[in-house]
Enzyme design. Structure first.
Site, PDB file in Angstrom:
ATOM      1  N   ASP A   1       0.879  -1.168   0.000  1.00 13.48           N
ATOM      2  CA  ASP A   1       0.000   0.000   0.000  1.00 13.48           C
ATOM      3  C   ASP A   1       0.927   1.232   0.000  1.00 13.48           C
ATOM      4  O   ASP A   1       2.147   1.107  -0.207  1.00 13.48           O
ATOM      5  CB  ASP A   1      -0.978  -0.034   1.189  1.00 13.48           C
ATOM      6  CG  ASP A   1      -0.316   0.166   2.534  1.00 13.48           C
ATOM      7  OD1 ASP A   1       0.937   0.261   2.590  1.00 13.48           O
ATOM      8  OD2 ASP A   1      -1.034   0.233   3.546  1.00 13.48           O
TER       9      ASP A   1
ATOM     10  N   CYS B   1       3.283  -3.131   3.953  1.00 12.95           N
ATOM     11  CA  CYS B   1       2.376  -2.035   4.314  1.00 12.95           C
ATOM     12  C   CYS B   1       3.069  -1.256   5.429  1.00 12.95           C
ATOM     13  O   CYS B   1       4.276  -1.415   5.628  1.00 12.95           O
ATOM     14  CB  CYS B   1       0.988  -2.534   4.690  1.00 12.95           C
ATOM     15  SG  CYS B   1       0.887  -3.601   6.141  1.00 12.95           S
TER      16      CYS B   1
ATOM     17  N   THR C   1       2.864  -1.323   8.841  1.00 11.86           N
ATOM     18  CA  THR C   1       3.384  -2.188   9.906  1.00 11.86           C
ATOM     19  C   THR C   1       3.674  -3.599   9.430  1.00 11.86           C
ATOM     20  O   THR C   1       4.357  -4.358  10.118  1.00 11.86           O
ATOM     21  CB  THR C   1       2.351  -2.311  11.041  1.00 11.86           C
ATOM     22  OG1 THR C   1       1.145  -2.859  10.466  1.00 11.86           O
ATOM     23  CG2 THR C   1       2.051  -0.971  11.683  1.00 11.86           C
TER      24      THR C   1
ATOM     25  N   HIS D   1      12.529 -22.537   8.824  1.00 15.22           N
ATOM     26  CA  HIS D   1      11.569 -23.320   9.611  1.00 15.22           C
ATOM     27  C   HIS D   1      10.152 -23.275   9.049  1.00 15.22           C
ATOM     28  O   HIS D   1       9.437 -24.264   9.112  1.00 15.22           O
ATOM     29  CB  HIS D   1      11.526 -22.823  11.067  1.00 15.22           C
ATOM     30  CG  HIS D   1      12.753 -23.199  11.845  1.00 15.22           C
ATOM     31  ND1 HIS D   1      12.835 -23.092  13.218  1.00 15.22           N
ATOM     32  CD2 HIS D   1      13.957 -23.689  11.434  1.00 15.22           C
ATOM     33  CE1 HIS D   1      14.034 -23.504  13.627  1.00 15.22           C
ATOM     34  NE2 HIS D   1      14.738 -23.859  12.557  1.00 15.22           N
TER      35      HIS D   1
ATOM     36  N   HIS E   1      10.331 -29.769  10.345  1.00 10.18           N
ATOM     37  CA  HIS E   1       9.605 -28.544   9.977  1.00 10.18           C
ATOM     38  C   HIS E   1       8.570 -28.823   8.889  1.00 10.18           C
ATOM     39  O   HIS E   1       7.505 -28.221   8.859  1.00 10.18           O
ATOM     40  CB  HIS E   1      10.584 -27.460   9.547  1.00 10.18           C
ATOM     41  CG  HIS E   1      11.579 -27.143  10.615  1.00 10.18           C
ATOM     42  ND1 HIS E   1      11.209 -26.605  11.822  1.00 10.18           N
ATOM     43  CD2 HIS E   1      12.921 -27.357  10.682  1.00 10.18           C
ATOM     44  CE1 HIS E   1      12.285 -26.473  12.592  1.00 10.18           C
ATOM     45  NE2 HIS E   1      13.333 -26.928  11.917  1.00 10.18           N
TER      46      HIS E   1
HETATM   47  C1  RB5 Z   1      -2.112   2.496   6.468  1.00 10.44           C
HETATM   48  O1  RB5 Z   1      -2.200   3.719   7.119  1.00 10.44           O
HETATM   49  C2  RB5 Z   1      -1.746   1.399   7.447  1.00 10.44           C
HETATM   50  O2  RB5 Z   1      -2.846   1.125   8.271  1.00 10.44           O
HETATM   51  C3  RB5 Z   1      -1.279   0.176   6.716  1.00 10.44           C
HETATM   52  O3  RB5 Z   1      -0.175   0.503   5.939  1.00 10.44           O
HETATM   53  C4  RB5 Z   1      -0.847  -1.003   7.572  1.00 10.44           C
HETATM   54  O4  RB5 Z   1       0.057  -0.603   8.550  1.00 10.44           O
HETATM   55  C5  RB5 Z   1      -1.912  -1.882   8.089  1.00 10.44           C
HETATM   56  O5  RB5 Z   1      -1.682  -2.877   8.754  1.00 10.44           O
END
Ligand code: RB5
Length: 149
Positions: A7, A64, A66, A97, A132
């Site tokens: 994203d 993304c 996080t 693993h 594994h």
């Molecule tokens: C976008 O703002 C953010 O929520 C997305 O990139 C991600 O971190 C979601 O898990």
């Protein structure tokens, strides 16, 4: 063949990962996003996960902000083993693993340089098989049972 997707929160790192794949002459398809406009990560995670699940590509990388949202959507797809990693040890274990077929990174968690390094570690590690594989077989069996219920 690899699939990559992100994203807006993962765009910069994804672009650096594409550069790495280019340098290594590894074929890949970029499933977007292609600019910094705010988008919904499930749309892009689903495209990559679908391609891995269907066997259209052998593996994928998702980024993304996080890495959490991409992990959640990707692991809904049969046969996908998406691993969110933050350091070299987890990147290595994700292959050795878990034989992760999608590596997930947080573009707001790791630097671009560190993220690229983690992709290199994952690419350069080998699945150990053995016990594994037994564990992955149990995951696949659970998936089968859930699909039938
Ligand atoms: C976008 O703002 C953010 O929520 C997305 O990139 C991600 O971190 C979601 O898990």
């Amino acid at each position: 063949m690899f699939a990559v997707g992100s994203d807006h929160g993962g765009l910069e790192l994804k672009q650096a990962i594409c550069k790495l794949l280019d340098e290594r002459k590894l074929n890949y398809e970029d499933y977007g996003t292609g600019n910094s406009e705010s988008v919904d990560y499930p749309d892009f995670g689903a495209r990559v996960a679908q391609a891995v699940s269907a066997g259209t590509v052998q593996a994928g990388v998702l980024v993304c902000g996080t890495g959490i949202g991409m992990s959640i959507i990707a692991n809904k797809y049969p046969g996908v083993r998406a691993a969110l990693v933050h350091d070299e040890f987890t990147a290595q274990m994700a292959r050795e693993h878990n034989n992760a077929n999608i590596l997930v990174l947080g573009g707001r968690i790791v630097s671009v340089d560190q993220g690229v390094k983690l992709v290199k570690v994952w690419l350069d590690s080998q699945f150990e098989g053995g016990r594994h594989q037994n564990r992955l077989d149990k995951i696949a069996a659970a998936e089968q049972r859930l699909q039938k219920s």
